[in-house]
Design a protein around this motif. Structure first.
Motif, PDB file in Angstrom:
ATOM      1  N   UNK A  79     -14.844  -2.571   2.544  1.00  0.00           N
ATOM      2  CA  UNK A  79     -14.076  -3.222   1.485  1.00  0.00           C
ATOM      3  C   UNK A  79     -14.983  -3.860   0.439  1.00  0.00           C
ATOM      4  N   UNK A 127       0.834  -1.216   0.000  1.00  0.00           N
ATOM      5  CA  UNK A 127       0.000   0.000   0.000  1.00  0.00           C
ATOM      6  C   UNK A 127       0.865   1.262   0.000  1.00  0.00           C
ATOM      7  N   UNK A 169     -15.572  -1.220  -2.024  1.00  0.00           N
ATOM      8  CA  UNK A 169     -14.385  -1.029  -2.866  1.00  0.00           C
ATOM      9  C   UNK A 169     -14.290  -2.119  -3.929  1.00  0.00           C
ATOM     10  N   UNK A 181      -9.750 -10.227   1.832  1.00  0.00           N
ATOM     11  CA  UNK A 181      -8.902  -9.047   1.836  1.00  0.00           C
ATOM     12  C   UNK A 181      -7.705  -9.162   0.880  1.00  0.00           C
ATOM     13  N   UNK A 239       2.238   1.803  -3.425  1.00  0.00           N
ATOM     14  CA  UNK A 239       1.164   2.321  -4.280  1.00  0.00           C
ATOM     15  C   UNK A 239       1.015   3.820  -4.096  1.00  0.00           C
ATOM     16  N   UNK A 261     -11.191  10.445   0.029  1.00  0.00           N
ATOM     17  CA  UNK A 261     -12.623  10.707  -0.051  1.00  0.00           C
ATOM     18  C   UNK A 261     -13.323   9.803  -1.059  1.00  0.00           C
ATOM     19  N   UNK A 262     -12.576   9.050  -1.837  1.00  0.00           N
ATOM     20  CA  UNK A 262     -13.200   8.181  -2.835  1.00  0.00           C
ATOM     21  C   UNK A 262     -12.839   6.735  -2.564  1.00  0.00           C
ATOM     22  N   UNK A 263     -13.854   5.884  -2.490  1.00  0.00           N
ATOM     23  CA  UNK A 263     -13.589   4.491  -2.109  1.00  0.00           C
ATOM     24  C   UNK A 263     -12.605   3.789  -3.024  1.00  0.00           C
ATOM     25  N   UNK A 264     -12.580   4.166  -4.302  1.00  0.00           N
ATOM     26  CA  UNK A 264     -11.685   3.449  -5.211  1.00  0.00           C
ATOM     27  C   UNK A 264     -10.276   4.034  -5.222  1.00  0.00           C
ATOM     28  N   UNK A 265     -10.067   5.110  -4.496  1.00  0.00           N
ATOM     29  CA  UNK A 265      -8.751   5.756  -4.500  1.00  0.00           C
ATOM     30  C   UNK A 265      -7.926   5.475  -3.252  1.00  0.00           C
ATOM     31  N   UNK A 266      -8.597   5.079  -2.178  1.00  0.00           N
ATOM     32  CA  UNK A 266      -7.851   5.053  -0.922  1.00  0.00           C
ATOM     33  C   UNK A 266      -7.418   3.663  -0.475  1.00  0.00           C
ATOM     34  N   UNK A 267      -7.241   2.743  -1.403  1.00  0.00           N
ATOM     35  CA  UNK A 267      -6.676   1.441  -1.061  1.00  0.00           C
ATOM     36  C   UNK A 267      -7.601   0.601  -0.207  1.00  0.00           C
ATOM     37  N   UNK A 268      -6.993  -0.225   0.649  1.00  0.00           N
ATOM     38  CA  UNK A 268      -7.780  -1.113   1.498  1.00  0.00           C
ATOM     39  C   UNK A 268      -7.387  -0.868   2.946  1.00  0.00           C
ATOM     40  N   UNK A 269      -8.311  -1.156   3.857  1.00  0.00           N
ATOM     41  CA  UNK A 269      -8.000  -1.030   5.287  1.00  0.00           C
ATOM     42  C   UNK A 269      -7.490  -2.373   5.794  1.00  0.00           C
ATOM     43  N   UNK A 270      -6.232  -2.417   6.222  1.00  0.00           N
ATOM     44  CA  UNK A 270      -5.674  -3.661   6.748  1.00  0.00           C
ATOM     45  C   UNK A 270      -6.468  -4.075   7.986  1.00  0.00           C
ATOM     46  N   UNK A 271      -7.090  -5.254   7.988  1.00  0.00           N
ATOM     47  CA  UNK A 271      -7.948  -5.633   9.120  1.00  0.00           C
ATOM     48  C   UNK A 271      -7.180  -5.667  10.434  1.00  0.00           C
ATOM     49  N   UNK A 272      -7.778  -5.118  11.469  1.00  0.00           N
ATOM     50  CA  UNK A 272      -7.203  -5.186  12.818  1.00  0.00           C
ATOM     51  C   UNK A 272      -6.318  -4.019  13.189  1.00  0.00           C
ATOM     52  N   UNK A 273      -6.050  -3.101  12.238  1.00  0.00           N
ATOM     53  CA  UNK A 273      -5.141  -1.993  12.545  1.00  0.00           C
ATOM     54  C   UNK A 273      -5.840  -0.655  12.437  1.00  0.00           C
TER      55      UNK A 273
END
Lengths: 415, 54
Positions: free
Chosen positions: A184, A118, A187, A150, A121, B42-54
């Motif tokens: 997600x 990430x 997304x 994920x 990226x 601000x855009x769901x397709x621009x901000x990557x993914x949220x690493x679960x648990x962090x």
């Protein structure tokens, strides 16, 4: 309160420690308090260096990943610090005897490389980001974790950024099937819709968008993005930019800097010289404190430069050189559709300024990316550049051929 | 302090000095301010993914 065996690392202990640290940070620091939060995380990593117990080292590892996640979201670390934190995280895992791939906890190695991906990226190293993500999946050995889809979502995102839409479409579908958290899920669904649109499968794209409208899991932001995707797909079908311009007028839900700039780039791709009429100038948007387009970084810089290209106050040579510097860094755009827009809008302006050799260079990049996205079926992903792709100075059908290479009529023929 | 050798990871083992020991650069700006990246999240397709648990 449940107490876990703290003499060695195991899944329950890891989940419990992650949860505790996340709660502690969220309670102590508001999202706007980014730098104090990072300072605290760094202080904890330093403090835990002297705590040799398995739990102490586990918490230290979690703080290391947390620091990297924080940096990915808000910045604050130097490249050297990022590199050293990744090495520190890896060293802690090795010291605990957690081997990549063979250990039951090898997914911790995978997490370290997922966040590295990430960060790559964000920094514009798109190939490295895809490699790190793929390497992370390889290390994790299929470990599904708390959110089974994920890893597939991450790989699909990286594939789409590189233009590998076939892998991306399959990856987004797989991620949904495996299971994702609501944010997600949005997304993944939007990623699949965008991939279909850019691959030229517009009917499938709009059909999936219609089905998605009925899904209650979408957030407001995801619904807004879905509306934008539908509008873009319609523009690609009709080449009529009016609906897109109508979306970004004041009072509409897309009246935000990111959509305004994207609409500007779409209009800059159009063959109609009046396509930008009625749209606010970027210099005007920049003065509006509610919009703050400067937050968009390179995307804003690029669009602003393109707007300046159309102002004749500056010498043409200067404008061309400045545009060229930014075109060399299109990898910094985090989505592939923005890169398409950048190449197409630049080619359009360069052709208008009669710089045909330079226009050919940009247009060739656009065409190559379109072909890559569509698996060789579409030369014009955005549906706005057909007139330029047929120009003599590009096709090489006449003596006007601008590109210093063999005439296009010989391309594709067998040797 | 010795230079990193072939077994570089040893340098970062607990208590031996590491990245966290380096002070936070007070002049380092967030990603949105640095101009180095695009997404404002601000855009769901621009901000990557949220690493679960962090």
């Amino acid at each position: 309160m449940t107490r876990y065996d703290e003499s060695r690392w195991h899944e329950e202990l890891i989940l419990s420690a992650k949860d505790k640290i996340k709660q502690q940070l969220d309670q102590a620091f508001a999202p706007t308090n980014a730098h104090p939060r990072l300072r605290f995380i760094q202080a904890e990593i330093r403090r835990l260096a002297a705590v040799y117990s398995p739990l102490g080292q586990l918490e230290r590892f979690i703080y290391v990943v947390t620091a990297l996640v924080h940096h990915q979201r808000y910045g604050g670390l130097k490249p050297r610090q990022v590199r050293q934190l990744i090495e520190l995280g890896s060293a802690i895992l090795q010291a605990q005897g957690i081997k990549p791939r063979s250990s039951r906890l090898s997914h911790l190695h995978a997490e370290l490389h997922q966040i590295t991906s990430q960060i790559c990226r964000q920094e514009g190293s798109q190939w490295q980001a895809a490699w790190e993500q793929s390497y992370s999946n390889w290390l994790g050995q299929g470990h599904k974790g708390p959110e089974p889809g994920f890893a597939a979502l991450g790989m699909a995102n990286r594939a789409l950024r590189l233009g590998h839409s076939r892998f991306a479409i399959a990856g987004f579908a797989e991620a949904e099937q495996l299971g994702l958290a609501p944010a997600n899920f949005g997304r993944a669904r939007l990623g699949r819709i965008k991939s279909l649109r850019l691959a030229g499968s517009l009917e499938q794209c709009l059909a999936l968008a219609y089905l998605t409208r009925l899904d209650e899991r979408l957030s407001d932001a995801a619904s807004r993005e879905l509306g934008w995707e539908e509008t873009c797909a319609n523009v690609q079908t009709t080449a009529d930019l009016a609906p897109l311009r109508a979306c970004v007028v004041r009072g509409k839900c897309h009246y935000e800097s990111t959509y305004l700039i994207e609409a500007f780039l779409w209009s800059a791709c159009s063959s109609r010289t009046n396509a930008r009429e009625g749209m606010p100038k970027l210099s005007y948007i920049a003065r509006d404190p509610r919009l703050k387009p400067q937050r968009l970084g390179f995307f804003y810089q690029f669009a602003l430069q393109l707007e300046r290209c159309y102002l004749t106050e500056m010498p043409l040579t200067v404008r061309i050189r400045q545009l060229g510097k930014l075109l060399a860094e299109t990898g910094r755009l985090v989505s592939v559709d923005k890169e398409l827009l950048a190449w197409a809008a630049s080619a359009r302006w360069l052709a208008r300024s009669k710089s045909y050799a330079l226009a050919s260079l940009a247009l060739n990049e656009y065409e190559a990316l379109s072909l890559r996205l569509s698996n060789g079926t579409h030369h014009d992903s955005l549906g706005l550049m057909a007139d330029m792709l047929a120009r003599d100075w590009y096709t090489g059908k006449t003596a006007d051929f601008a590109y210093s290479a063999a005439p296009a009529t010989t391309w594709g023929e067998s040797a | 302090m010795s230079r990193p050798g072939p077994h570089r990871e040893v340098l970062f083992l607990p208590g031996t000095g590491d990245a966290a020991a380096a002070p936070l650069n007070p002049h380092a700006k967030g990603k949105a301010l640095s101009g180095e990246t695009e997404s404002d999240g601000s855009r769901p397709t621009d901000d990557g993914e949220d690493l679960p648990g962090y």
